[in-house]
Design an enzyme around this catalytic site. Structure first.
Site, PDB file in Angstrom:
ATOM      1  N   LYS A  73     -12.748   3.134 -13.145  1.00  0.00           N
ATOM      2  CA  LYS A  73     -12.953   4.113 -12.028  1.00  0.00           C
ATOM      3  C   LYS A  73     -12.771   3.721 -10.663  1.00  0.00           C
ATOM      4  O   LYS A  73     -12.335   4.222  -9.783  1.00  0.00           O
ATOM      5  CB  LYS A  73     -14.297   4.789 -12.363  1.00  0.00           C
ATOM      6  N   THR A  74     -13.503   2.398 -10.390  1.00  0.00           N
ATOM      7  CA  THR A  74     -13.716   1.975  -9.088  1.00  0.00           C
ATOM      8  C   THR A  74     -12.343   1.568  -8.725  1.00  0.00           C
ATOM      9  O   THR A  74     -11.718   1.943  -7.400  1.00  0.00           O
ATOM     10  CB  THR A  74     -14.570   0.572  -8.988  1.00  0.00           C
ATOM     11  N   ASP A 118     -20.411   5.142  -6.797  1.00  0.00           N
ATOM     12  CA  ASP A 118     -20.689   4.905  -8.163  1.00  0.00           C
ATOM     13  C   ASP A 118     -21.970   5.303  -8.675  1.00  0.00           C
ATOM     14  O   ASP A 118     -23.031   5.345  -8.047  1.00  0.00           O
ATOM     15  CB  ASP A 118     -20.487   3.133  -8.120  1.00  0.00           C
ATOM     16  N   THR A 167     -20.781   7.205 -15.501  1.00  0.00           N
ATOM     17  CA  THR A 167     -20.639   7.086 -16.947  1.00  0.00           C
ATOM     18  C   THR A 167     -21.433   8.288 -17.748  1.00  0.00           C
ATOM     19  O   THR A 167     -20.979   8.212 -19.084  1.00  0.00           O
ATOM     20  CB  THR A 167     -21.490   5.598 -17.508  1.00  0.00           C
ATOM     21  N   ARG A 226     -11.835  -4.277 -18.466  1.00  0.00           N
ATOM     22  CA  ARG A 226     -12.685  -5.178 -18.094  1.00  0.00           C
ATOM     23  C   ARG A 226     -13.038  -6.230 -19.100  1.00  0.00           C
ATOM     24  O   ARG A 226     -13.213  -7.306 -18.764  1.00  0.00           O
ATOM     25  CB  ARG A 226     -14.201  -4.740 -17.349  1.00  0.00           C
TER      26      ARG A 226
HETATM   27  P1  ADP Z   1     -15.277   0.840 -13.659  1.00  0.00           P
HETATM   28  O1  ADP Z   1     -15.343   1.288 -12.063  1.00  0.00           O
HETATM   29  O2  ADP Z   1     -14.887   2.045 -14.367  1.00  0.00           O
HETATM   30  O3  ADP Z   1     -16.538   0.241 -14.260  1.00  0.00           O
HETATM   31  P2  ADP Z   1     -13.373  -1.037 -12.601  1.00  0.00           P
HETATM   32  O4  ADP Z   1     -12.404  -0.320 -11.961  1.00  0.00           O
HETATM   33  O5  ADP Z   1     -14.170  -1.926 -11.881  1.00  0.00           O
HETATM   34  O6  ADP Z   1     -14.194  -0.009 -13.813  1.00  0.00           O
HETATM   35  O7  ADP Z   1     -12.388  -1.868 -13.659  1.00  0.00           O
HETATM   36  C1  ADP Z   1     -12.943  -3.334 -14.040  1.00  0.00           C
HETATM   37  C2  ADP Z   1     -11.573  -4.172 -14.074  1.00  0.00           C
HETATM   38  O8  ADP Z   1     -10.668  -3.708 -15.014  1.00  0.00           O
HETATM   39  C3  ADP Z   1     -10.823  -4.146 -12.706  1.00  0.00           C
HETATM   40  O9  ADP Z   1     -11.123  -5.287 -11.833  1.00  0.00           O
HETATM   41  C4  ADP Z   1      -9.317  -4.292 -13.163  1.00  0.00           C
HETATM   42  O10 ADP Z   1      -8.976  -5.739 -13.159  1.00  0.00           O
HETATM   43  C5  ADP Z   1      -9.353  -3.987 -14.548  1.00  0.00           C
HETATM   44  N1  ADP Z   1      -8.842  -2.545 -14.672  1.00  0.00           N
HETATM   45  C6  ADP Z   1      -9.353  -1.667 -14.804  1.00  0.00           C
HETATM   46  N2  ADP Z   1      -8.496  -0.317 -15.180  1.00  0.00           N
HETATM   47  C7  ADP Z   1      -7.365  -0.837 -15.179  1.00  0.00           C
HETATM   48  C8  ADP Z   1      -5.917  -0.391 -15.437  1.00  0.00           C
HETATM   49  N3  ADP Z   1      -5.729   0.902 -15.539  1.00  0.00           N
HETATM   50  N4  ADP Z   1      -4.950  -1.339 -15.298  1.00  0.00           N
HETATM   51  C9  ADP Z   1      -5.180  -2.449 -15.139  1.00  0.00           C
HETATM   52  N5  ADP Z   1      -6.349  -3.189 -15.085  1.00  0.00           N
HETATM   53  C10 ADP Z   1      -7.206  -2.292 -14.977  1.00  0.00           C
END
Ligand code: ADP
Length: 346
Positions: A73-74, A118, A167, A226
């Protein structure tokens, strides 16, 4: 069954961000839609949304991103801002404690900026109320003074795009939810996408990997980018100590076994949850409260961390009376499933 002392932050497959991820994520975080694997429908929709907004020379509508932790998401919020050629300010629900905190964030935005919040479900209600006019009319109401002499001052805000991530969309108030122009739900990833993510990360980190190793790590990665990156790093560490640093199939199998992660990505605490439902609660239904007490864990942790993936695997089903373990869960643990259990799923 007795070892009930795992805390979320110690857990390797915990999809929440932990400190060691920070530097890893800086290196590995995709910078563009091309680098962002999977979630094809969402990317398509976003490209259209962004293209149309650019055509009109306007910021895009406010976007709500829902999905389990670690699904990207981030990352997506940053990519949207970059594609828009916009700046991004990042904060989170619990970080905005007072109305004044939000006021200063909003008044410091510049035209077209993205504001990323977030954990939006953890915004307090007073803050949400200040957000409504800001989202809708780009106005900020400030109350000056107290008591009968208090006055309300209205400030114009720059046109910005709020991207909120959560989430737990069910915990967002409906007035807040209704103010987003568009909502995207991020799903757990397909295996092939996780394999691509691991290959890309291995290249960026200059790690030699065999195809078989990538496949093994990918199946243990809980369909979550992640977790995939974190496992790759752990297996790399293992390879550096036990071998020459290259990751072969047998070596990654050995590393995952040492980390007690099974072929589906379950680790001891997941198996404890399943074992408890099956053995202590006779397969369920068991209420969240009873389950949390039995594993000595917060209810939120179970709901946020463990359940989504166990449900995704089809190992747990939520019924009106509580959580029930399915045939697949029994089979995964090598336990006998009685057909009469089937009634519990109704
Ligand atoms: P969330 O905000 O949903 O908890 P993040 O955006 O922080 O998740 O993602 C965590 C890590 O996973 C990122 O730093 C990235 O390296 C990896 N990641 C997430 N989504 C992807 C994607 N679609 N393709 C490649 N790497 C991804």
């Amino acid at each position: 069954m007795n070892n009930l002392h795992f805390k979320p932050k110690d857990i390797l497959t915990n999809p929440n961000q932990i400190e060691e991820d920070l530097s890893l994520e800086r290196t590995l975080r995709p910078q563009s839609f091309n680098e962002y694997q999977g979630q094809e429908k969402i990317k398509e929709n976003l490209k259209i949304l962004i293209g149309a907004a650019q055509h009109r020379r306007e910021p895009i509508e406010h976007v709500l991103l829902c999905g389990a932790a670690g699904l990207g998401k981030t990352t997506l919020a940053h990519i949207i801002a970059r594609e828009m050629g916009a700046g991004i300010k990042v904060t989170s629900g619990p970080a905005i404690e007072r109305v004044g905190d939000l006021g200063s964030i909003l008044t410091n935005l510049t035209e077209g900026d993205v504001l990323f919040i977030d954990e939006a479900h953890r915004l307090n209600k007073l803050i949400e109320e200040v957000l409504y006019p800001a989202m809708e009319d780009f106005k900020l109401d400030i109350v000056i003074g107290k008591g009968p002499s208090a006055r309300t001052l209205q400030l114009d805000l720059p046109h910005f795009t709020l991207i909120a991530a959560t989430t737990r969309p069910g915990l967002l108030s409906s007035p807040l939810r209704s103010r987003f122009g568009i909502t995207f739900r991020l799903d757990f990833y397909q295996l092939a996408d996780i394999e691509n993510i691991i290959s890309r990360s291995a290249k960026l980190l200059d790690i030699k990997t065999q195809t078989e190793a990538i496949k093994l790590i990918a199946t243990a990665a809980r369909s979550t980018p992640r977790v995939a990156n974190r496992l790759l790093k752990r297996v790399r560490d293992f390879a550096q100590v036990r071998g020459d640093g290259a990751i072969s199939g047998p070596l990654s199998k050995e590393a995952l076994a040492m980390l007690e992660i099974d072929q589906l990505g379950l680790e001891p605490v997941d198996r404890q949850i399943l074992n408890l439902i099956i053995e202590k609660f006779d397969g369920g239904p068991v209420g969240l409260q009873a389950l949390a007490a039995a594993i000595n864990e917060e209810q939120d942790t179970i709901e946020d961390l463990y359940e989504p993936f166990l449900m995704q695997l089809g190992f747990i089903v939520r019924t009106p009376r509580g959580r029930v373990a399915t045939r697949q869960a029994y089979e995964h643990l090598g336990l006998k499933y009685l057909d009469s259990n089937q009634n519990k799923l109704l």
